[in-house]
Design an enzyme around this catalytic site. Sequence first.
Site, mmCIF file in Angstrom:
data_model
loop_
_atom_site.group_PDB
_atom_site.id
_atom_site.type_symbol
_atom_site.label_atom_id
_atom_site.label_comp_id
_atom_site.label_asym_id
_atom_site.label_seq_id
_atom_site.Cartn_x
_atom_site.Cartn_y
_atom_site.Cartn_z
ATOM 1 N N HIS A 131 0.730 -1.256 0.005
ATOM 2 C CA HIS A 131 0.067 -0.058 -0.171
ATOM 3 C C HIS A 131 1.007 1.321 -0.032
ATOM 4 O O HIS A 131 0.639 2.260 -0.776
ATOM 5 C CB HIS A 131 -0.847 -0.062 1.058
ATOM 6 C CG HIS A 131 -1.488 1.268 1.532
ATOM 7 N ND1 HIS A 131 -2.934 1.455 1.170
ATOM 8 C CD2 HIS A 131 -1.240 2.374 2.224
ATOM 9 C CE1 HIS A 131 -3.310 2.691 1.815
ATOM 10 N NE2 HIS A 131 -2.379 3.187 2.018
ATOM 11 N N GLU A 132 1.783 1.341 0.737
ATOM 12 C CA GLU A 132 2.797 2.360 0.905
ATOM 13 C C GLU A 132 3.639 2.722 -0.344
ATOM 14 O O GLU A 132 3.844 3.838 -0.948
ATOM 15 C CB GLU A 132 3.814 2.287 2.070
ATOM 16 C CG GLU A 132 2.864 2.282 3.519
ATOM 17 C CD GLU A 132 2.042 3.528 3.817
ATOM 18 O OE1 GLU A 132 2.217 4.481 3.016
ATOM 19 O OE2 GLU A 132 1.191 3.195 4.254
ATOM 20 N N HIS A 135 1.574 4.231 -2.971
ATOM 21 C CA HIS A 135 1.396 5.915 -2.779
ATOM 22 C C HIS A 135 2.696 6.392 -3.425
ATOM 23 O O HIS A 135 2.514 7.541 -4.198
ATOM 24 C CB HIS A 135 1.457 6.030 -1.422
ATOM 25 C CG HIS A 135 0.294 6.283 -0.627
ATOM 26 N ND1 HIS A 135 -0.811 6.935 -1.019
ATOM 27 C CD2 HIS A 135 -0.019 5.810 0.638
ATOM 28 C CE1 HIS A 135 -1.689 6.675 -0.224
ATOM 29 N NE2 HIS A 135 -1.484 5.961 0.954
ATOM 30 N N GLU A 202 -6.408 7.437 -0.717
ATOM 31 C CA GLU A 202 -6.281 6.213 0.128
ATOM 32 C C GLU A 202 -6.859 4.673 -0.451
ATOM 33 O O GLU A 202 -6.270 3.715 -0.491
ATOM 34 C CB GLU A 202 -6.892 6.293 1.600
ATOM 35 C CG GLU A 202 -6.009 7.095 2.547
ATOM 36 C CD GLU A 202 -4.690 6.796 2.426
ATOM 37 O OE1 GLU A 202 -4.501 5.270 2.721
ATOM 38 O OE2 GLU A 202 -3.851 7.416 2.588
#
Length: 283
Positions: A131-132, A135, A202
């Site tokens: 997930h990071e 980003h 998100e």
Amino acid sequence: MFNLFKTAVLMAAITALFMAIGSMIGGRAGMMMALVVALGMNFFSYWFSDKMVLRMYNAREVDETSAPQFYRMVRELAQRAELPMPRVYLIDEQAPNAFATGRDPEHAAVAATTGILRVLSERELRGVMAHELAHVKHRDILISTISATMAGAISMLANFAMVFGGRDEEGRPVNPLAGLAVAILAPLAASLIQMAISRAREFEADRGGAEISGDPQALATALDKIHRYAQGIPLEAAEAHPETAQMMIMNPLSADGIKGLFSTHPPTEERIARLMEMARGSA
């Protein structure tokens, strides 16, 4: 390209806030001084905000020698995402959380608390770090670090306006209620700007992280576990610097007071539902 546009809009909106507060404090001269400060802050945020945020959290950089399993996990996920290897940091906090920062994929860093390493399984942790990295891949990290730095600066400037008051164009003190209004409304306006760019981001990072890891269910269970654990364990650095909360994978702030009014994260239940739908679709 769209994220570059969003970054420009963000900088312009926060610069306008700076100028409005500066005008309240010192009239036209104050507005021009605030413009100069805002331009300087934008420059500083672009080049140095990642280092500033990592310092706020007392993050320590690790490598394959000091944190071999975690470091290799990030490296493998970065390769899957076709990204340069980011710098890797650990934060000595019990609260489970993680974030990414940096101005672009070539100058990115990912950070996780020691608490999240203890709470999650290896499979769940892969989902979080994917997930990071999503980003990073989506170039969200510049937007989040700039907004965190500038929102903090706006709060300080607004507090200055409340404590020391302001002057109109002729040097006369302004209504003290106006100073109080600025001190309250300016940080809220900065929070609204952050909210406008954060919630949709998100969802996209959840989707991108699930694709990078190839395991949407693992990220879903990680979010559920982080949500349950984080409610009872404060993240002290985030409480001290609430403007950085929107960088985290899960909102780290306690829900009391003004901090609970404006969440920069979408509901955890909705995030989990979307990931489980992805998992069913890929089964």
